[in-house]
Design a protein around this motif. Structure first.
Motif, PDB file in Angstrom:
ATOM      1  N   ILE A   1       0.836  -1.054  -0.083  1.00 41.31           N
ATOM      2  CA  ILE A   1       0.207   0.094  -0.069  1.00 41.31           C
ATOM      3  C   ILE A   1       1.057   1.253   0.025  1.00 41.31           C
ATOM      4  O   ILE A   1       1.890   1.398   0.949  1.00 41.31           O
ATOM      5  CB  ILE A   1      -0.960   0.047   1.177  1.00 41.31           C
ATOM      6  CG1 ILE A   1      -1.750  -1.375   1.475  1.00 41.31           C
ATOM      7  CG2 ILE A   1      -1.854   1.291   1.286  1.00 41.31           C
ATOM      8  CD1 ILE A   1      -2.765  -1.455   2.406  1.00 41.31           C
ATOM      9  N   ARG A   2       0.543   2.040  -0.998  1.00 40.85           N
ATOM     10  CA  ARG A   2       1.382   3.332  -0.873  1.00 40.85           C
ATOM     11  C   ARG A   2       0.451   4.237  -0.225  1.00 40.85           C
ATOM     12  O   ARG A   2      -0.581   4.424  -0.692  1.00 40.85           O
ATOM     13  CB  ARG A   2       1.681   3.845  -2.282  1.00 40.85           C
ATOM     14  CG  ARG A   2       2.536   4.918  -2.435  1.00 40.85           C
ATOM     15  CD  ARG A   2       3.156   5.269  -3.797  1.00 40.85           C
ATOM     16  NE  ARG A   2       2.083   6.341  -4.291  1.00 40.85           N
ATOM     17  CZ  ARG A   2       1.847   6.510  -5.835  1.00 40.85           C
ATOM     18  NH1 ARG A   2       2.822   6.010  -6.661  1.00 40.85           N
ATOM     19  NH2 ARG A   2       1.026   7.341  -6.094  1.00 40.85           N
ATOM     20  N   PHE A   3       1.158   4.974   0.900  1.00 37.60           N
ATOM     21  CA  PHE A   3       0.345   6.130   1.504  1.00 37.60           C
ATOM     22  C   PHE A   3       0.942   7.381   0.780  1.00 37.60           C
ATOM     23  O   PHE A   3       1.988   7.783   1.112  1.00 37.60           O
ATOM     24  CB  PHE A   3       0.530   5.967   2.846  1.00 37.60           C
ATOM     25  CG  PHE A   3      -0.086   4.748   3.118  1.00 37.60           C
ATOM     26  CD1 PHE A   3      -1.339   4.632   3.971  1.00 37.60           C
ATOM     27  CD2 PHE A   3       0.790   3.245   3.368  1.00 37.60           C
ATOM     28  CE1 PHE A   3      -1.802   3.700   4.551  1.00 37.60           C
ATOM     29  CE2 PHE A   3       0.211   2.455   3.898  1.00 37.60           C
ATOM     30  CZ  PHE A   3      -1.234   2.308   4.492  1.00 37.60           C
ATOM     31  N   ASP A   4      -0.185   8.129   0.367  1.00 37.42           N
ATOM     32  CA  ASP A   4       0.286   9.653  -0.253  1.00 37.42           C
ATOM     33  C   ASP A   4      -0.282  10.711   0.903  1.00 37.42           C
ATOM     34  O   ASP A   4      -1.379  10.654   0.935  1.00 37.42           O
ATOM     35  CB  ASP A   4      -0.434   9.851  -1.555  1.00 37.42           C
ATOM     36  CG  ASP A   4       0.318   8.979  -2.789  1.00 37.42           C
ATOM     37  OD1 ASP A   4       1.407   8.230  -2.420  1.00 37.42           O
ATOM     38  OD2 ASP A   4      -0.093   9.032  -3.727  1.00 37.42           O
ATOM     39  N   VAL A   5       0.273  11.488   1.496  1.00 37.34           N
ATOM     40  CA  VAL A   5       0.023  12.275   2.468  1.00 37.34           C
ATOM     41  C   VAL A   5      -0.282  13.734   1.519  1.00 37.34           C
ATOM     42  O   VAL A   5       0.734  14.201   0.883  1.00 37.34           O
ATOM     43  CB  VAL A   5       1.065  12.836   3.339  1.00 37.34           C
ATOM     44  CG1 VAL A   5       0.494  13.665   4.621  1.00 37.34           C
ATOM     45  CG2 VAL A   5       1.097  11.443   4.534  1.00 37.34           C
TER      46      VAL A   5
END
Lengths: 340, 340, 340
Positions: free
Chosen positions: B327-331
């Motif tokens: 899972i790529r988390f983009d803030v």
């Protein structure tokens, strides 16, 4: 034909009464201009026509064309990219070597910005040790006293050990501590122009709860498996051949590959959500973002150095230094959506 | 009761004088409409009340609600993230293996976008060598003449050497030069759902010299050491459990972990700096940014291939290829501040 | 002197006619206020002067100063960075070690955000194996039954094997499976303050087909090879000494280097393309973006853990874990261009 009973007090009379009463009078007096009613059809027509023009301007231009009534919202976007293809370098230096995605895409994550190696200078088997400097006016020496232990010239590549050693049969230079270079090998990935990249882009306009992606709903999976972007025949296909991107930006891939560069893939999501405005779809354009042939350039093109670290069987650390030239593709998403 | 002495010239008289003089007259004539003063309290009250409504609209709506008098400024933001936790994969393939932050967070820098490995296919000990292709209509051969030296089919995985070799007891395929695969091992990091991430976000509005961070001043260090974000009980805690983020976005962690995906952590800094508007604090929301179950998808989910390079004791290069799903988390930080 | 023939119908007469005819009359009636013409030069002068002020305000302030007639466009920018310099760590731990760009810049690509290592804690030769936990209230044990096989406490660093083993001569702790630590070595790259970074920034305003870069056309290559940014003497030089950037942001490099931090390099491209507005050039400013000395901080500064993986001659995987403290430089480009 008067509708209101009007009393014209004279000035003196008004000021005679008490101040408060007089003020109240002023506050509650209603002034209206006297008007003439001109009953001429010609004049009346001109007058109403002028009014119509003003109304048409407000409704037609301000509301419909400029959409002055609309709020706008900036885009929140997420991009994933996936490069496919492999290359084969057959320069004499690196024998036959095969390159796949994990070798030539840096960083590997497939973010909105990805780099494809096209031209490589490899310096294998570097170890931290002592070796003579390259001969420059400041590094050439004749005796140890010309070299200062611990001295590091920013223009050199290491810290001097204080010894003067043989660089070649004819020249002596100061010895430095550094990652020593034994040899360079060079490889060119000419096949990189045929790599393809799949770009997946989702956009969200938080204010309008609007969500859209660049793979349109009417596209089916079997089309996606074989299609390739082309402005005329396949404008909705999200798979781009690198050579095609570069040539759409007005550049030649092979000449850009030598020194490297930065290429922008611009996705324009300027959309109008009014019901009559048709569907909202992304418009792609391509543009070289670095300066190609400036008169005044330092470090033209795009390259960077990175290393792979190894340990020899006896535990010593070595590294392979790679100076990689290539093309960085920046996917830039912009646009303003106007809500329904 | 007239305040000004008014002279009504007749038209003829005005045009008789010199042009300049006449022009000057026109320029300096002051036209004012004749008005009726209606001294009716009822009419006056209606008139003044209407005026009051207009003033209330301008002051109340345009100035206070819409803040039409304010300039706005977009946010300049910096984000650092730090994931904590470890996992243990006990699939039969990879024996017992322990995974910590340096193993599963890619890239390691803790930028505004970070990726957590949840599902791994490892291909260890790959070397560049010659091996038979997987059998496909175009790779199956019966003799060397079916294979062309140097030919590379984009759908295959290497460059043909021109030989036809045994793939299995019953099938022959063309030999290719490539990173040869010996075996795959597979591991799933189910414990990743319990990892936590600390998000530090500072925002600056350069036009207003306004600086704020998501760790509010009233929060003390001992609270930060043990807290965990919860919209109701701990809305100001900057430490998020990955499982919680994913479930707030309406997804299930374990099913998202198999194929991977992209999840947005949205920080909304829409603030009003007027003194009566209360304090300015960030509002978190979570949203899946890639498309979960599209009808028309290529490469659904999120994964990428990366390699670790090793050297064998005799100097040959090998690599371990890892196909990582996760899972790529983009803030994503947005918002507009209105100044004091 | 009347220009129009005016008929004053009385109310009764108008309503007597057919409705349509009457309506048409109303529609085509032209009402104009009766005006007084006051021929006083003083009053006329005051009146025209007031009109002049209004016109001056509209033209001068709204059009020229605020440029209300102009559209604006946000910037699309691309940044490449290249750090130069080398350091030499001579702490007793790591003997003499030489560090060049490929060693201390992470990630190596030279993106708009780059990190320079300044302080390193290295844990070499880690292998996945079993070792006793550090003694904490929950890990201290007296017999195997105090430890639960497969149990993993988030505050510990591994998964318990179920054995209770000697941590030291006097203490026993539970054995865990983890990357075991043999020793730490520590190094400080004090010379990092003298590294320089070349920042190349190109901006594009797609709406106006306007393209500009931060290396101005009047700068020549020989100047670029030796210049260094200084707000007063060299404001156009795109090469920045790291120490200078940090001190312009009001910080001390060496104290920031210990715990790390985030530093913003802000490039302001607010430009006015009107011909009289002079040339468009970037304005640099520097600002620390993380919080230096907060009362309430978790993980102050900026650091992250990453690993280099090796294989021993007998095929076992080891890694060197590096906890790197350093300064992350974020190049932030902003500004709004107003078109010609």
């Amino acid at each position: 034909g008067k509708m209101w009973k009007i009393k014209y007090p004279n000035r003196a009379e008004r000021y005679d009464r008490g101040c408060c009463h007089s003020c109240l009078h002023y506050v509650l007096d209603y002034e209206t201009p006297k008007t003439l009613v001109i009953q001429s059809k010609a004049v009346g027509f001109v007058f109403r026509f002028t009014q119509l023009l003003v109304i048409l301007y407000v409704v037609g231009y301000v509301c419909v064309v400029q959409k002055g009534y609309q709020e706008t919202d900036s885009v929140i976007s997420t991009v994933t990219t996936k490069v496919k293809g492999f290359a084969y370098s057959n320069t004499s230096d690196l024998e036959h070597r095969f390159w796949d995605v994990a070798d030539y895409v840096i960083p590997p994550q497939g973010d909105h910005s990805f780099f494809v190696l096209t031209n490589i200078i490899v310096t294998p088997n570097q170890t931290q040790s002592r070796c003579p400097e390259l001969p420059t006016p400041s590094s050439i020496c004749t005796a140890d006293c010309d070299c200062t232990e611990g001295h590091s010239d920013p223009r050199s590549n290491g810290i001097q050990t204080g010894l003067c050693v043989n660089y070649s049969d004819t020249q002596q230079t100061c010895e430095v501590l550094r990652w020593c270079v034994i040899s360079h090998v060079h490889a060119m990935l000419a096949a990189a122009e045929n790599f393809t990249v799949l770009i997946k882009n989702s956009v969200t306009y938080p204010k309008f709860k609007f969500h859209r992606r660049n793979i349109m709903p009417q596209i089916n999976s079997s089309y996606l498996r074989r299609c390739e972007f082309n402005r005329i025949t396949d404008p909705d296909c999200p798979i781009f051949r690198l050579k095609h991107i570069v040539s759409e930006a007005g550049e030649d891939f092979q000449s850009m590959a030598v020194k490297g560069g930065v290429l922008g893939i611009l996705i324009d999501w300027s959309c109008d959500l009014d019901w009559w405005a048709g569907k909202c779809y992304p418009k792609y354009s391509f543009q070289r973002l670095d300066n190609k042939n400036p008169n005044n350039s330092v470090a033209p093109g795009y390259n960077f150095r990175f290393a792979r670290y190894y340990k020899t069987p006896d535990g010593e650390e070595t590294r392979t230094l790679i100076k990689g030239y290539g093309i960085r593709f920046d996917v830039i998403v912009f646009g303003t959506v106007r809500p329904e």
